[in-house]
Design an enzyme around this catalytic site. Structure first.
Site, PDB file in Angstrom:
ATOM      1  N   HIS A 122       0.795  -1.225   0.000  1.00  0.00           N
ATOM      2  CA  HIS A 122       0.000   0.000   0.000  1.00  0.00           C
ATOM      3  C   HIS A 122       0.828   1.277   0.000  1.00  0.00           C
ATOM      4  O   HIS A 122       0.265   2.374  -0.046  1.00  0.00           O
ATOM      5  CB  HIS A 122      -0.945   0.000   1.204  1.00  0.00           C
ATOM      6  CG  HIS A 122      -1.889  -1.161   1.210  1.00  0.00           C
ATOM      7  ND1 HIS A 122      -1.611  -2.337   1.895  1.00  0.00           N
ATOM      8  CD2 HIS A 122      -3.083  -1.350   0.600  1.00  0.00           C
ATOM      9  CE1 HIS A 122      -2.609  -3.193   1.716  1.00  0.00           C
ATOM     10  NE2 HIS A 122      -3.510  -2.617   0.948  1.00  0.00           N
TER      11      HIS A 122
ATOM     12  N   ARG B 204      -3.128   5.109  -3.913  1.00  0.00           N
ATOM     13  CA  ARG B 204      -4.506   5.286  -3.429  1.00  0.00           C
ATOM     14  C   ARG B 204      -4.769   6.692  -2.894  1.00  0.00           C
ATOM     15  O   ARG B 204      -5.684   6.904  -2.098  1.00  0.00           O
ATOM     16  CB  ARG B 204      -4.858   4.241  -2.362  1.00  0.00           C
ATOM     17  CG  ARG B 204      -4.881   2.819  -2.883  1.00  0.00           C
ATOM     18  CD  ARG B 204      -5.133   1.822  -1.759  1.00  0.00           C
ATOM     19  NE  ARG B 204      -5.194   0.467  -2.290  1.00  0.00           N
ATOM     20  CZ  ARG B 204      -6.295  -0.304  -2.266  1.00  0.00           C
ATOM     21  NH1 ARG B 204      -7.407   0.160  -1.746  1.00  0.00           N
ATOM     22  NH2 ARG B 204      -6.261  -1.525  -2.759  1.00  0.00           N
TER      23      ARG B 204
ATOM     24  N   ARG C  30       1.024   9.531  15.902  1.00  0.00           N
ATOM     25  CA  ARG C  30      -0.249   9.925  15.298  1.00  0.00           C
ATOM     26  C   ARG C  30      -0.589  11.324  15.766  1.00  0.00           C
ATOM     27  O   ARG C  30      -0.483  11.649  16.961  1.00  0.00           O
ATOM     28  CB  ARG C  30      -1.346   8.944  15.704  1.00  0.00           C
ATOM     29  CG  ARG C  30      -2.750   9.515  15.523  1.00  0.00           C
ATOM     30  CD  ARG C  30      -3.855   8.512  15.551  1.00  0.00           C
ATOM     31  NE  ARG C  30      -5.127   9.091  15.931  1.00  0.00           N
ATOM     32  CZ  ARG C  30      -5.818   9.999  15.241  1.00  0.00           C
ATOM     33  NH1 ARG C  30      -5.328  10.479  14.117  1.00  0.00           N
ATOM     34  NH2 ARG C  30      -6.978  10.454  15.683  1.00  0.00           N
ATOM     35  N   ILE C  31      -1.004  12.186  14.852  1.00  0.00           N
ATOM     36  CA  ILE C  31      -1.475  13.521  15.205  1.00  0.00           C
ATOM     37  C   ILE C  31      -2.865  13.698  14.593  1.00  0.00           C
ATOM     38  O   ILE C  31      -3.057  13.448  13.413  1.00  0.00           O
ATOM     39  CB  ILE C  31      -0.508  14.629  14.725  1.00  0.00           C
ATOM     40  CG1 ILE C  31      -0.127  14.443  13.260  1.00  0.00           C
ATOM     41  CG2 ILE C  31       0.734  14.656  15.593  1.00  0.00           C
ATOM     42  CD1 ILE C  31       0.730  15.573  12.702  1.00  0.00           C
ATOM     43  N   GLY C  32      -3.821  14.071  15.425  1.00  0.00           N
ATOM     44  CA  GLY C  32      -5.181  14.167  14.924  1.00  0.00           C
ATOM     45  C   GLY C  32      -6.065  15.002  15.820  1.00  0.00           C
ATOM     46  O   GLY C  32      -5.597  15.697  16.723  1.00  0.00           O
TER      47      GLY C  32
ATOM     48  N   GLU D  37     -11.671   9.273  19.609  1.00  0.00           N
ATOM     49  CA  GLU D  37     -11.116   9.334  18.262  1.00  0.00           C
ATOM     50  C   GLU D  37     -11.185   7.921  17.682  1.00  0.00           C
ATOM     51  O   GLU D  37     -11.875   7.074  18.240  1.00  0.00           O
ATOM     52  CB  GLU D  37      -9.692   9.910  18.273  1.00  0.00           C
ATOM     53  CG  GLU D  37      -8.710   9.215  19.194  1.00  0.00           C
ATOM     54  CD  GLU D  37      -8.064   7.974  18.595  1.00  0.00           C
ATOM     55  OE1 GLU D  37      -7.236   8.119  17.676  1.00  0.00           O
ATOM     56  OE2 GLU D  37      -8.367   6.855  19.068  1.00  0.00           O
ATOM     57  N   MET D  38     -10.467   7.637  16.583  1.00  0.00           N
ATOM     58  CA  MET D  38     -10.723   6.377  15.893  1.00  0.00           C
ATOM     59  C   MET D  38      -9.479   5.589  15.478  1.00  0.00           C
ATOM     60  O   MET D  38      -9.612   4.616  14.731  1.00  0.00           O
ATOM     61  CB  MET D  38     -11.589   6.633  14.643  1.00  0.00           C
ATOM     62  CG  MET D  38     -12.908   7.306  14.937  1.00  0.00           C
ATOM     63  SD  MET D  38     -13.966   7.505  13.486  1.00  0.00           S
ATOM     64  CE  MET D  38     -14.529   5.820  13.247  1.00  0.00           C
TER      65      MET D  38
ATOM     66  N   SER E 226     -11.147  19.149  18.952  1.00  0.00           N
ATOM     67  CA  SER E 226     -11.778  19.965  17.904  1.00  0.00           C
ATOM     68  C   SER E 226     -13.274  20.157  18.126  1.00  0.00           C
ATOM     69  O   SER E 226     -13.871  21.067  17.544  1.00  0.00           O
ATOM     70  CB  SER E 226     -11.558  19.319  16.535  1.00  0.00           C
ATOM     71  OG  SER E 226     -12.136  18.024  16.502  1.00  0.00           O
ATOM     72  N   ASP E 227     -13.867  19.308  18.957  1.00  0.00           N
ATOM     73  CA  ASP E 227     -15.318  19.369  19.188  1.00  0.00           C
ATOM     74  C   ASP E 227     -15.623  19.056  20.654  1.00  0.00           C
ATOM     75  O   ASP E 227     -15.004  18.162  21.236  1.00  0.00           O
ATOM     76  CB  ASP E 227     -16.045  18.322  18.331  1.00  0.00           C
ATOM     77  CG  ASP E 227     -15.790  18.480  16.849  1.00  0.00           C
ATOM     78  OD1 ASP E 227     -16.608  19.119  16.189  1.00  0.00           O
ATOM     79  OD2 ASP E 227     -14.766  17.965  16.370  1.00  0.00           O
TER      80      ASP E 227
END
Length: 236
Positions: free
Chosen positions: A4, A43, A87-89, A179-180, A203-204
């Site tokens: 990938h 992708r 990971r940054i999110g 988060e996910m 963010s929310d």
């Protein structure tokens, strides 16, 4: 080259920052890295490698959810000899104790997901960050005069759900936000003996529907990006 990711061996650094969104990876590469080179776009999932303060670092997207970050982080760890993924999110807060723009350094990720169980035989509902990068992020945040709250996070398979109540697992493990991806990343790193951390920007606020608007997000995410970059190069 993996299934990938089309980068050649050696084109991805030992430390990778992993936002969910390919365009956020592009933004980071173009605005924070020097001599950034696009090394994979299979992708539409973009990966770049460049220099931050003279040290090589890569940034590339994870996509959304455990199946996606599970694929990309596994291939980075096993096919490209990556040692550390940060990971940054963004995340949604279950409680008004958190505020929009708050920075979270994830200590443990709790999930109802069967990902870890069926991928690696990991039975735990909660998996911690892996390696020393969590502590490096805490130390770096202090040096940068940033507050990065060490916290547990609910990693969910579900974005839209019928029941508006806070899920039982989030209450069980004292998770103030959701988060996910973190649970999947931590599971892969635990299985492979690699380093993994997750830094999130709130963010929310779910109970009040307060959120960071689309045009505020670039500025809002800058402290998180800079913290991840500074901590990332310290681990090299």
């Amino acid at each position: 080259m993996s299934i990938h990711i089309s980068a050649k061996k050696g084109e991805i650094a030992k430390v990778v920052l992993q936002p969910g969104d390919p365009l956020r990876a592009k933004y980071i590469a173009e605005n924070f890295l020097e001599d950034a080179k696009l090394v994979s776009q299979t992708r539409g999932i973009l990966y770049y490698t460049g220099l931050y303060k003279g040290k090589e670092i890569s940034v590339g997207a994870s996509g959304m959810g455990f199946p996606s970050i599970g694929i990309y982080s596994f291939e980075l760890f096993t096919e490209y000899d990556v040692e550390t993924i940060i990971r940054i999110g963004t995340c949604g807060a279950y409680t008004t104790d958190l505020k929009v723009y708050d920075l979270l350094n994830v200590e443990n990720a709790a999930s109802e997901s069967t990902y870890a169980k069926f991928a690696w035989g990991i039975e735990e509902e909660s998996i911690s960050h892996q390696g020393n990068i969590f502590n490096t992020i805490n130390e770096t945040a202090k040096e940068m005069s940033l507050t990065a709250k060490a916290t547990n996070i609910h990693s969910s398979d579900i974005f839209y759900r019928k029941d508006p109540a806070i899920p039982a697992i989030a209450t069980k493990y004292n998770c103030p936000a959701v988060e996910m991806e973190a649970f999947g990343l931590f599971a892969n790193a635990k299985h492979l003996g690699k380093n993994a951390a997750t830094i999130l920007t709130v963010s929310d606020i779910i109970p009040t529907h307060e959120n960071i608007s689309a045009d505020q997000r670039e500025k809002a995410l800058k402290p998180m990006i800079e913290l991840a970059l500074e901590a990332g190069i310290k681990s090299l």
